[in-house]
Write an enzyme that holds these catalytic residues in place. Structure first.
Site, mmCIF file in Angstrom:
data_model
loop_
_atom_site.group_PDB
_atom_site.id
_atom_site.type_symbol
_atom_site.label_atom_id
_atom_site.label_comp_id
_atom_site.label_asym_id
_atom_site.label_seq_id
_atom_site.Cartn_x
_atom_site.Cartn_y
_atom_site.Cartn_z
ATOM 1 N N GLY A 8 -38.227 16.073 -27.197
ATOM 2 C CA GLY A 8 -37.636 15.803 -28.485
ATOM 3 C C GLY A 8 -36.070 16.044 -28.555
ATOM 4 O O GLY A 8 -35.405 15.230 -29.118
ATOM 5 N N HIS A 17 -12.825 31.137 -43.715
ATOM 6 C CA HIS A 17 -12.808 31.591 -45.208
ATOM 7 C C HIS A 17 -13.971 32.389 -45.328
ATOM 8 O O HIS A 17 -14.346 32.696 -46.577
ATOM 9 C CB HIS A 17 -12.350 30.748 -46.137
ATOM 10 C CG HIS A 17 -11.205 30.108 -45.892
ATOM 11 N ND1 HIS A 17 -10.074 30.571 -46.595
ATOM 12 C CD2 HIS A 17 -10.407 29.322 -44.895
ATOM 13 C CE1 HIS A 17 -8.846 29.844 -45.817
ATOM 14 N NE2 HIS A 17 -9.317 29.076 -45.156
HETATM 15 C C1 G6Q Z 1 -38.286 18.956 -29.861
HETATM 16 C C2 G6Q Z 1 -39.606 19.473 -30.228
HETATM 17 C C3 G6Q Z 1 -39.949 19.066 -31.713
HETATM 18 C C4 G6Q Z 1 -40.354 17.784 -32.006
HETATM 19 C C5 G6Q Z 1 -40.575 17.597 -33.544
HETATM 20 C C6 G6Q Z 1 -41.202 16.148 -33.860
HETATM 21 O O1 G6Q Z 1 -38.462 19.319 -28.511
HETATM 22 O O2 G6Q Z 1 -40.645 18.816 -29.654
HETATM 23 O O3 G6Q Z 1 -38.789 19.467 -32.250
HETATM 24 O O4 G6Q Z 1 -39.098 16.725 -31.807
HETATM 25 O O5 G6Q Z 1 -41.840 18.602 -33.776
HETATM 26 O O6 G6Q Z 1 -42.225 15.811 -32.986
HETATM 27 P P1 G6Q Z 1 -42.531 14.119 -33.131
HETATM 28 O O7 G6Q Z 1 -41.392 13.386 -32.587
HETATM 29 O O8 G6Q Z 1 -43.828 13.981 -32.123
HETATM 30 O O9 G6Q Z 1 -42.801 13.796 -34.536
#
Ligand code: G6Q
Length: 551
Positions: free
Chosen positions: A278, A395
């Site tokens: 992700g 700041h």
């Molecule tokens: C990232 C993680 C996590 C993921 C989110 C959304 O590396 O796995 O941040 O991207 O939980 O997951 P989905 O894309 O499956 O909705």
């Protein structure tokens, strides 16, 4: 490239027993009290010598509490940890995400056409380019007004619904590249399950002109699915026909089944793969909103920037390798000086979301306490990353960096050219950047403070001890290509650190836990009858109080 796709064999690994680690410990004792003032005085060439350039990015790492020997020893440590082989395994698509038994191939997302990248016997590069081509066709249709909403209006608003890795990259990239974006369109990002996020993002928009991109790798994330359902209701309330969904919703996901269950035509789904994490996905189809905003050509420039940094990382010797140097220097402060955090300070307003993006990239990747072998580490891993764009931070929190009791290594990021040349703003901005790194390194001595006529009682307050470390990352201009290079720089720096700590930088079990926990409590909050609570006494009391006061 080909791969055997064998899960790397894990074995017990004692980082602190390695010869280079032991020598680094002794070395630390020798240089911990050395001041940068004397390091620079003794070596007039230091500022130019302790710098490196790769993929058009300049890294000045001279204002660090290091000597040439420090770098040699850190590079030796990387060697003893088998880091070269780890880099090869990454690029060969081996399953280095051991806990999820997955390859880690964000580098494939930006490999040029024609390059072969084999995963489980299949060349994934043509698939990557097929998705990019489909994204480009769609993006052009939306940008040109050829893609119409259900009632015939062109799309003027694009809302990305996603969270975590499916949100932070797109938001950051949109903000960073706003200068290149289609200014007559509105781009917004909804991530929080707090209804306020959706409400504020849509309240002034016409549903007839609004396209939602539902971005979710799994298509099961509760926040995203809740917002997606709300978006569908919002659209249907205005357009009244179920068929309108196909014109106002597209998805980015790996889960075709759930996408079609939601009602989105899978013809309007842009896929990616389980080997894209992700937080490493902003250059995959998750970047669809970015591509619509800046256009396919600019998106491709961004990808080529990523690729250039990938190649630099893959091929440059460690002593001249920007991501490796950045990673090793960060590890030096984390593990030997005991620094707890790193501040990222971009002197560019467009990069205002860059620190937030890096927080996920670095902390979700390296916030781990067991090694690949499942053994507890006996050293610190990922530091806390945080930051704000300069000069605003000056700041507020810079005070603590200059005169507080903690050591906070900083990464300053600046550009030689501005995208908005107005009077002397840019020189002033960059003068601040350079001045801050100078003040942090050299401080102001008691003698200097006295020489300014400061009364005795005030002297201690006005002394800056200096010796506060920073890196300066300098690029010519913020372009899509430069952004790709910067992100890849940090991606590989994170990998460098994780590889030495021998942790899995590519899983996120902590996030998975969060996804499950709330699901247990939801029915307890929603139930019409008093639920039998079986949590600890604190959680039980909080739930009871919430139930009592919620209406
Ligand atoms: C990232 C993680 C996590 C993921 C989110 C959304 O590396 O796995 O941040 O991207 O939980 O997951 P989905 O894309 O499956 O909705």
């Amino acid at each position: 490239m080909t791969t055997t796709n064998v899960t790397p064999k894990t074995h017990f690994f004692a980082l602190k027993e390695l010869p280079a680690w032991k020598t680094l410990e002794e070395h630390y004792q020798k240089i911990r009290n050395l001041h940068m003032r004397s390091l620079f005085t003794e070596d007039p060439q230091r500022g130019e010598r302790l710098s490196a350039e790769g993929a058009g990015i300049y890294l000045d790492y001279s204002k660090n509490r290091i000597t040439d020997e420090t770098i040699q020893l850190l590079v030796k440590l990387a060697g003893e940890c088998g880091f070269r082989e780890r880099i090869d395994s990454l690029f060969l698509g081996k399953k280095i995400n051991v806990t999820e038994v997955r390859a880690v191939l964000h580098i494939a997302l930006r490999a040029p056409k024609g390059e072969k990248i084999i995963v489980d016997g299949l060349d994934v590069a043509p698939e990557v380019h097929a998705v990019l081509d489909r994204m480009a066709v769609f993006a052009e249709q939306v940008r040109s007004g050829q893609w119409r909403g259900y009632s015939g209006h062109p799309i003027r608003n694009v809302i990305n619904i996603g969270i975590g890795g499916s949100d932070l990259g797109p938001v950051m990239a949109y903000e960073a590249l706003k200068h290149y974006s289609k200014r007559d369109m509105t781009f917004r990002f909804v991530s929080n399950v707090d209804g306020t996020d959706f409400e504020e993002a849509t309240r002034d928009l016409n549903p007839e002109e609004t396209l939602f991109i539902i971005s979710s790798k799994t298509f099961t994330t509760i926040e995203t699915m809740t917002n997606a359902h709300t978006a569908r209701e919002w659209t249907l309330k205005a357009l009244h026909h179920k068929e309108s969904i196909a014109r106002h919703f597209v998805s980015v996901s790996t889960n075709a089944q759930e996408v079609s269950k939601f009602g989105i035509d899978t013809a309007n789904m842009f896929g990616f793969w389980d080997w894209v994490g992700g937080r490493y996905s902003m250059d995959s189809a998750i970047g669809l909103s970015t591509m619509i905003a800046i256009g396919p050509d600019n998106f491709h420039s961004m990808l080529s920037g990523f690729h250039e940094m990938d190649e630099h990382f893959r091929t440059a010797p460690f002593e001249k390798n920007l991501p490796v140097l950045l990673g090793l220097i960060s590890l030096w402060y984390n593990n030997f000086f005991g620094a707890q955090t790193v501040a990222v300070l971009p002197y560019n307003q467009y990069l205002k979301r860059f620190p937030a993006y890096l927080q996920q990239l670095t902390m979700e990747s390296n916030g781990k306490h067991v090694t690949l072998d499942g053994v507890n580490v006996d050293y610190d891993t990922g530091p806390v990353y945080w930051g704000e764009p300069g000069t605003n931070g000056q700041h507020s929190f810079y005070q603590l960096i200059h005169q507080g009791t903690r050591l906070i290594p900083c990464d300053f990021i600046g550009f030689c050219q501005t995208l908005n040349p107005i009077g002397s703003h840019h020189d002033l901005l960059m003068a601040n950047l350079f001045a801050q790194t100078e003040a942090l390194a050299f401080g102001k001595t008691e003698d200097e403070v006295r020489a300014e006529g400061t009364p005795d009682w005030l002297v201690p307050h006005r002394v800056f001890e200096g010796n506060r470390p920073s890196n300066t990352i300098l690029a010519e201009r913020l372009t899509p290509e430069t952004l790709g290079k910067l992100v890849a720089l940090y991606e590989h720096s994170v990998f460098t650190q994780g590889a030495i700590w021998r942790i899995d930088s590519f899983d996120q079990w902590g996030v998975e836990l969060g996804k499950m926990l709330a699901k247990r409590i939801i029915p307890e909050l929603e139930s019409g009858t008093e639920p039998q609570l079986k949590h600890d006494s604190s959680t039980n009391a909080l739930i009871r109080r919430y139930r009592r006061l919620k209406s």
